[in-house]
Structure formats: C-alpha cells, structure tokens
Design a protein around this motif. Sequence first.
Motif, short mmCIF file in Angstrom:
data_model
loop_
_atom_site.label_atom_id
_atom_site.label_comp_id
_atom_site.label_asym_id
_atom_site.label_seq_id
_atom_site.Cartn_x
_atom_site.Cartn_y
_atom_site.Cartn_z
N UNK A 180 4.77 -2.51 15.71
CA UNK A 180 5.01 -3.36 14.54
C UNK A 180 6.49 -3.49 14.21
N UNK A 181 7.31 -2.62 14.83
CA UNK A 181 8.75 -2.65 14.54
C UNK A 181 9.52 -3.47 15.55
N UNK A 182 8.82 -3.98 16.57
CA UNK A 182 9.51 -4.77 17.57
C UNK A 182 10.12 -6.02 16.93
N UNK A 183 11.34 -6.28 17.31
CA UNK A 183 12.02 -7.46 16.77
C UNK A 183 12.74 -7.16 15.47
N UNK A 184 12.62 -5.94 14.93
CA UNK A 184 13.29 -5.60 13.68
C UNK A 184 14.43 -4.64 13.98
N UNK A 185 15.65 -5.03 13.68
CA UNK A 185 16.81 -4.17 13.91
C UNK A 185 17.12 -3.31 12.70
N UNK A 186 16.37 -3.53 11.59
CA UNK A 186 16.68 -2.82 10.36
C UNK A 186 16.09 -1.41 10.31
N UNK A 187 14.95 -1.21 10.97
CA UNK A 187 14.25 0.06 10.85
C UNK A 187 13.87 0.57 12.23
N UNK A 188 13.65 1.88 12.31
CA UNK A 188 13.15 2.49 13.53
C UNK A 188 12.09 3.53 13.17
N UNK A 230 5.82 -2.82 7.20
CA UNK A 230 5.31 -2.06 8.35
C UNK A 230 4.14 -1.19 7.94
N UNK A 231 4.24 -0.55 6.80
CA UNK A 231 3.15 0.32 6.33
C UNK A 231 1.89 -0.47 6.03
N UNK A 232 2.05 -1.69 5.54
CA UNK A 232 0.87 -2.53 5.33
C UNK A 232 0.23 -2.91 6.68
N UNK A 233 1.05 -3.27 7.65
CA UNK A 233 0.53 -3.62 8.97
C UNK A 233 -0.16 -2.43 9.63
N UNK A 234 0.34 -1.24 9.40
CA UNK A 234 -0.22 -0.02 10.01
C UNK A 234 -1.40 0.54 9.22
N UNK A 235 -1.76 -0.12 8.13
CA UNK A 235 -2.92 0.32 7.37
C UNK A 235 -2.67 1.51 6.47
N UNK A 236 -1.40 1.82 6.19
CA UNK A 236 -1.10 2.95 5.31
C UNK A 236 -1.14 2.53 3.84
N UNK A 237 -0.77 1.30 3.57
CA UNK A 237 -0.73 0.80 2.20
C UNK A 237 -1.38 -0.58 2.14
N UNK A 297 -0.91 -8.61 -13.66
CA UNK A 297 -0.44 -7.96 -14.86
C UNK A 297 1.02 -7.59 -14.83
N UNK A 298 1.79 -8.28 -14.00
CA UNK A 298 3.21 -7.99 -13.92
C UNK A 298 3.57 -6.82 -13.03
N UNK A 299 2.62 -6.30 -12.27
CA UNK A 299 2.86 -5.15 -11.40
C UNK A 299 2.43 -5.45 -9.97
N UNK A 300 3.18 -4.87 -9.04
CA UNK A 300 2.73 -4.80 -7.65
C UNK A 300 2.34 -3.34 -7.41
N UNK A 301 1.06 -3.11 -7.22
CA UNK A 301 0.56 -1.74 -7.03
C UNK A 301 0.40 -1.49 -5.53
N UNK A 302 1.02 -0.41 -5.06
CA UNK A 302 0.93 -0.03 -3.65
C UNK A 302 -0.18 1.03 -3.54
N UNK A 303 -1.31 0.62 -2.95
CA UNK A 303 -2.47 1.50 -2.86
C UNK A 303 -2.37 2.31 -1.57
N UNK A 304 -2.53 3.62 -1.72
CA UNK A 304 -2.51 4.52 -0.57
C UNK A 304 -3.84 4.42 0.16
N UNK A 305 -3.77 4.03 1.45
CA UNK A 305 -5.01 3.92 2.25
C UNK A 305 -5.26 5.18 3.05
N UNK A 306 -4.29 5.67 3.80
CA UNK A 306 -4.42 6.92 4.57
C UNK A 306 -3.09 7.64 4.54
#
Length: 217
Positions: free
Chosen positions: A110-118, A195-202, A208-217
């Motif tokens: 999922x990180x291919x093509x991204x130079x910002x993160x490893x 990346x975490x969303x793509x990997x199923x972690x979040x 309601x004015x919030x973005x809630x990041x739900x922990x999946x695993x």
Amino acid sequence: MNSKTLEELASHFTTGTSNMRNIIKLRDMGEDSSCQKTLSTLNDQLHGLDVLLALMRVELATGREKVQQVKVLTNQIQDLKTSAVYAYQNLPARLPHRAPAPITSMETRYMKGSSKVNYDSVNASIDELNKAVAAKYKLLAIPRVTRNDATKRKCEEYRAQENKDTKGVRFFVDSDIKAYSNFKMDGVGRSVLTILRHCGRLREIRGGGHTRYVVCI
C-alpha cells in the motif's frame, strides 16, 4: 470368540444357554458312545459360557464407568454454560481499549508510489496513535465518583462525540491525537492514516463536526 460388542456377547450367551438345555436332555444317556463326542463339544461350550460371562461383566463395568464420566462431563459443561451466561449478562460497561496493530511487511504494497512514508515510519506512527487510544480509555475507565471536575468535563466531551454508529467500537478524534501523542496531522500523518485504512486497521465515522477514527484491529 471375536465378539467386540455387548450385543455380540449376549448373542453368544443365548446360544450357549440353548446348548446347556441340550446337555440337560442328554444327561441320562450315560456311556452311550455315540453321544460322547457331542457331550465333549457341549462341555467345551460350557467353558466358553464362563468366559463369556466374565467378558460381559467387564463390558458392563466399563459401560458404568463411561456413564459416570459422561455425567461428570455433563455437569462440567453445565457449570461452564452457567459461568458464560453470567459473564455475558455482567459485561462491564466498557471493555479494555483496543489499539491499531502494527502493519506487516506483506502489507507494505500500500506504500508503493509514496515517498513520504515507509514501513518503519508507519509503525512508529501507530505507536503514537496507540498512546492516544490508551490515554482516552484510561480516562474513561476512572470511576465516576473519583473523577475531578476536569476529568468529568473531558468524559462529557467524549460522550458528546458518540452516536449510534460508535456503539460497541473504540475510536479517537483529531483532538485526542493532538493532546496525547506526538503524531502530526500533516501531509505525512494523513498519508499514514490513509495506509491504515487500506490495511484495515482503521475506518472513519464522520458527522457532527468530528472525524472519528475507529480501531478495527
């Protein structure tokens, strides 16, 4: 004699008793030479009956033992069922927090093509997000009667962030990240969240004015 079941032993026993009745009928034949062979055979079968009876006693004793074992297991299963029902009916209002799990090397596609993160920077970011999750739910776990005014206000703030979609899940918001971790919500940080969303972690719950990041695993 190759009987393997109690039913087969019983069948042999029935045959043997029938032969015994024949012995009784022949008891007055005395020294009749024509009957000697038959009597010898019947005598052998009489001995076999003794063996059959012994085997039947062993089978019956084994059967009784197995019945007792089944009764014990049944009682144990009933006890486990009772305990499970009690545990289910008395679950705490909030279970211990869950946190995003580190990604694996197999998920780095999922990180291919991204130079910002490893790989290492993503897992380091996960450690920071875990701090935010742990701090939030540690605060919520404080008994109401021991909460000070600041804690009460914070818990009320958390309650206000909840809605019908957050029931039964663990989540955090941007303000938790800012307050409890060193995770930066800059371009790199947002790439990590993607990346975490793509990997199923979040996953996200918005509204309601919030973005809630739900922990999946």
